[in-house]
Enzyme design. Sequence first.
Site, PDB file in Angstrom:
ATOM      1  N   ASP A 353       1.486  -1.220   0.460  1.00 21.40           N
ATOM      2  CA  ASP A 353       0.235  -0.268   0.052  1.00 21.40           C
ATOM      3  C   ASP A 353       0.757   0.997  -0.320  1.00 21.40           C
ATOM      4  O   ASP A 353       1.881   1.457   0.497  1.00 21.40           O
ATOM      5  CB  ASP A 353      -0.696   0.451   1.678  1.00 21.40           C
ATOM      6  CG  ASP A 353      -1.965  -1.113   1.646  1.00 21.40           C
ATOM      7  OD1 ASP A 353      -2.710  -1.871   0.047  1.00 21.40           O
ATOM      8  OD2 ASP A 353      -2.598  -1.476   2.796  1.00 21.40           O
ATOM      9  N   ASP A 688      -9.609  -6.644   2.744  1.00 26.90           N
ATOM     10  CA  ASP A 688      -8.665  -6.561   2.204  1.00 26.90           C
ATOM     11  C   ASP A 688      -7.477  -8.827   3.042  1.00 26.90           C
ATOM     12  O   ASP A 688      -6.821  -9.018   2.245  1.00 26.90           O
ATOM     13  CB  ASP A 688      -7.406  -6.183   3.103  1.00 26.90           C
ATOM     14  CG  ASP A 688      -7.184  -4.995   2.025  1.00 26.90           C
ATOM     15  OD1 ASP A 688      -7.642  -5.166   1.145  1.00 26.90           O
ATOM     16  OD2 ASP A 688      -7.041  -4.121   2.868  1.00 26.90           O
TER      17      ASP A 688
HETATM   18  P1  ATP Z   1      -3.323   3.166   0.110  1.00 23.19           P
HETATM   19  O1  ATP Z   1      -4.073   1.673  -0.217  1.00 23.19           O
HETATM   20  O2  ATP Z   1      -1.943   2.900  -0.296  1.00 23.19           O
HETATM   21  O3  ATP Z   1      -3.335   2.759   2.151  1.00 23.19           O
HETATM   22  P2  ATP Z   1      -5.258   4.944   0.471  1.00 23.19           P
HETATM   23  O4  ATP Z   1      -5.536   4.518   1.511  1.00 23.19           O
HETATM   24  O5  ATP Z   1      -4.572   6.151  -0.355  1.00 23.19           O
HETATM   25  O6  ATP Z   1      -3.869   3.889  -0.322  1.00 23.19           O
HETATM   26  P3  ATP Z   1      -7.799   5.246   0.307  1.00 23.19           P
HETATM   27  O7  ATP Z   1      -7.966   4.711   1.384  1.00 23.19           O
HETATM   28  O8  ATP Z   1      -8.860   3.764  -0.378  1.00 23.19           O
HETATM   29  O9  ATP Z   1      -6.159   5.015  -1.044  1.00 23.19           O
HETATM   30  O10 ATP Z   1      -7.924   6.244  -0.713  1.00 23.19           O
HETATM   31  C1  ATP Z   1      -8.688   6.537  -2.252  1.00 23.19           C
HETATM   32  C2  ATP Z   1      -9.164   7.756  -2.077  1.00 23.19           C
HETATM   33  O11 ATP Z   1     -10.211   8.326  -1.238  1.00 23.19           O
HETATM   34  C3  ATP Z   1      -7.502   8.585  -1.627  1.00 23.19           C
HETATM   35  O12 ATP Z   1      -7.151   9.316  -2.735  1.00 23.19           O
HETATM   36  C4  ATP Z   1      -9.195  10.062  -1.599  1.00 23.19           C
HETATM   37  O13 ATP Z   1      -9.291  10.937  -3.168  1.00 23.19           O
HETATM   38  C5  ATP Z   1      -9.925   9.064  -1.503  1.00 23.19           C
HETATM   39  N1  ATP Z   1      -9.869   9.076  -0.145  1.00 23.19           N
HETATM   40  C6  ATP Z   1      -9.364   8.603   0.977  1.00 23.19           C
HETATM   41  N2  ATP Z   1     -10.114   9.435   2.601  1.00 23.19           N
HETATM   42  C7  ATP Z   1     -11.329   9.851   2.246  1.00 23.19           C
HETATM   43  C8  ATP Z   1     -12.066  10.088   3.149  1.00 23.19           C
HETATM   44  N3  ATP Z   1     -11.851   9.773   4.004  1.00 23.19           N
HETATM   45  N4  ATP Z   1     -13.066  10.703   2.568  1.00 23.19           N
HETATM   46  C9  ATP Z   1     -13.392  10.647   1.419  1.00 23.19           C
HETATM   47  N5  ATP Z   1     -12.873  10.834   0.515  1.00 23.19           N
HETATM   48  C10 ATP Z   1     -11.449   9.750   0.888  1.00 23.19           C
END
Ligand code: ATP
Length: 974
Positions: A353, A688
Amino acid sequence: MGHAASFSTPVVADQERDWALVDGPEVATELGTDPEHGLSSAEAATRLAQHGPNELDAEPPEPAWKRLARQFSDPLIHLLLAAIVISVAAWWFEGAQGLPVDAVVILLIVVANAIIGYVQEGKAADAVAALQRMSEVTAGVVRDGQQLRVPATEVVPGDLLVLAEGDSVPADARLLRASSLQVAEASLTGESQPVTKSPATLAEHVPLGDRTNMVFKGTAVTQGLGRAVVTETGMGTEMGHIARMLNETEQESTPLEKEIAGVGKVLGRSVIVIALVVMGAVALTSDIRTAQDAVDVLLLGVSLAVAAVPEGLPAILSLVLSIGVQAMSRRNAIIKSLSSVETLGSASVICSDKTGTLTRNEMTMVRVRSRSGAAEISGVGYAPEGDVLVEGSPLLEQDPELDLREEDIVVLSGGTLASDAEVRQEEDGSWSVIGDPTEAAFVVAEQKAGLTQRRQERFTRIGEVPFTSDRKMMSVVVEDADHTDAEGRVQRTLVAKGAPDVLLEHCTRAREGERVVDLTAADREQVERDVAEMSDQALRTLAVAYRPLEPGEYEAALAGDGSLDGEAGLALEEGLILVGTVGIIDPPRTEAAEAVAEAHRAGIRVVMITGDHPATALRIAQELGIVGQGARAVAGPELDGMDDAQLREVVREVSVFARVAPEHKLQLIAALQAEGQIVSMTGDGVNDAPALRKADIGVAMGVTGTEVSKQAADMILVDDNFSTIVSAVRQGRVIFANIRKFLRYLLSSNMGEVLTMFLGVMLAEYLGLTGHGEAVVAPLLATQILWINLVTDSAPALAMGIDPETEDVMAARPRPLSERVINTRMWTGILTIGLVMAVVTLLALDMELPGGLVEGHQSVENARTAAFTTLVLAQLFNALNSRSETVSAFHRLFTNRWLWLSLAFGLVSQVAVVHVPFLQAAFGTEALTLDQWLKCLALASCVLWFDELRKVVLRWRGEPAPAEPTPRLEPALT
Ligand code: ATP
């Protein structure tokens, strides 16, 4: 018998009782618990003592005497014990003169061996138990009115459970309260869809899968919250019934253990053949007159067989593995089973990730964009110190007529409205976050803009459509105190935030200053350009949108349980008004780039898998050196349409996957595994878990990971840090290399003993060994062989098992799992070294004996002592050889203190056995002169010189000398 049950207290849950049919409060009363305050901790302790720990394997631990007895269970040891008995019997029948020295000595050696094995095994078991405690699953309970987390094993019947998303259900329990509670029960019922739970009492007895007011041990909360009273723990749970049926408490041996067991078997068989041949030859050459003579031959043969088979191997193996695993846990990687160590060392692809693992997960918003302009936000970290600057001037000093200001209020406040995070100042003045760092970035930015109070006065949250990594957006419904309609009803507004590309799909209009305008195709493109520009600067992007709800719309969207998670709730998120986008920095971890480079050097590919925007992901991947310039990222949705062949093609070339949902991880693992890769995959959420199980090494996050992901994983990162994965792989390789070292050592030493005996007996005449009036003609005595086995085997082998890592472990490609631990080259080495040992030992014998190839003047006892000593010393030299297959023994000669200690111990005990009178009597030795000692030493050292020569030849022939890095496996750079 029939009244035994009356001894138990009423809280003992009756297994036949169907709690689903009883009202919640009544269940609580019957189980003697308070539905608000739970049990008292004293009561919980009493019940724990009464019901035992909440574990599935109800099997009691093996008692110490059994474990000790097991040390004698080896068939070869049985043979030896039988031979001892026969020997004592023969001694008895022949008049019981003196002591049956050999029998006594051999018995002592066998007992000593068993004790060493017992201690080693106990150490290994302790280490494994310590690890299990570290990866222990916890459960939320209420006790004494306080909510706390306890080890899941300490949950007792009557405990008041607190269930939240990502928790694994620790015991069977009856729900008292539930809000949007969904539980995945596939592990129990096979049903793949999560089941919605509610506390409503059922009318009739239904199958497990339909008991919607119960939760069961081993299942996982995928969403929502709940409280429940524990009805059953441990083996009394439904999972316990299954476990009992399957009896799956058996521990699987690791592939390594299996291979070693296989080697042991083959060796055992061939050695028995050799022992029979040696016994036959001895019987023929010797002059056997008495029963005692015959028994001596028998003892000799059996001792040879025992000495040649490394019985201690499995115990040393698991000890070395568990010491290694403990070392890993000190470096923040908790390995859940010993077999993972082996797989870790073979990992060829690390999928990680991004957020929090490769980056610091310290989110700071730096930019806000809307239709009419942009603002920059200054200040780093979570301290609300900084300004929102529009074209260089603070936001609030701008002309109040400027529409940008109003919009920014909505972008920042809107984002904050749709957030649960809190920022808090610690006592030491630093700022920390409770909740999601992405949301904290909004909270901090809003404070910097000075808008917090205004928002708090105006809006009250009444509902929420939660964020999931599948949806990549979330919404809240708020009441806007500033707006009431003619009938006095407060305006309800839905405010959403999420990934811009996703949220854009839900928008039809946009805010422009105070106005709302239609969102044209050109507007959409503009937003996409803004987002692309921010992403190219490695910023994480989010968008904010909203929609005022019609009167009654909110109520209509509520699902049966009062939540907004149903279809109607999702429908509220349509037709939104886009307000703007924001860019957030999340700096890469400094140590991550180094770890990526190390992985690449070791021929391991690093693949980034993230929910973020492709451009953001790519940019950070480039900064970390995961991919080079010009590489491309593939987005999750693109994977959806691909067939297996296309997927395999993609995973071969692409190392950055963005906008990925958990199910894509499964596809990627499958494709990589089909390509023959050993895949490590990280994950933190409930969704996951399947990917963590499917991966060869599932890696869960210790800090941010859910209990479910930790349970599914093979390894837990205490610090959530990518570099910890790489260091664990390195450790895995070190342990594996060390296992090879002691195998090489033990097996070649054993080979030396066998060949000495075999050749010595076969060539007895040419060595001058015959014709001394001895009943049994043999180069070494049975007791001497066993002594070598005891003194030389364990200590140096163990020391080699903890040999410090060499700089070259990460210089070679990953070992394919199919490759044998002991390959042909290693076997050849083992055989030749064994042969050299035998030759020098027999030479020592011959040199002292009159007759034979070299003329000597000593007695048989004395010559045998010299041979015995030479063989022991040769084995000590061989310990130095065995530390590498191709690198000189003199390279890093003194790095392993334990090895030198064990060698010193070996030498001192040999001096003792040669010079201490009672040991002389026991082992049939005679004192050697200094001259003789030096001769033995010189002869024994040939083993070292010979192996150095062999290594030179191997290196010269270009066998991969681990000191030089092998060509690096190009990580996909395109
Ligand atoms: P990784 O898998 O590397 O941890 P990540 O944490 O960036 O990835 P997600 O948390 O699934 O992946 O976030 C994906 C997308 O969703 C982000 O790029 C953002 O645009 C949006 N996002 C993340 N957190 C939030 C939130 N709390 N509320 C709304 N949208 C969010």
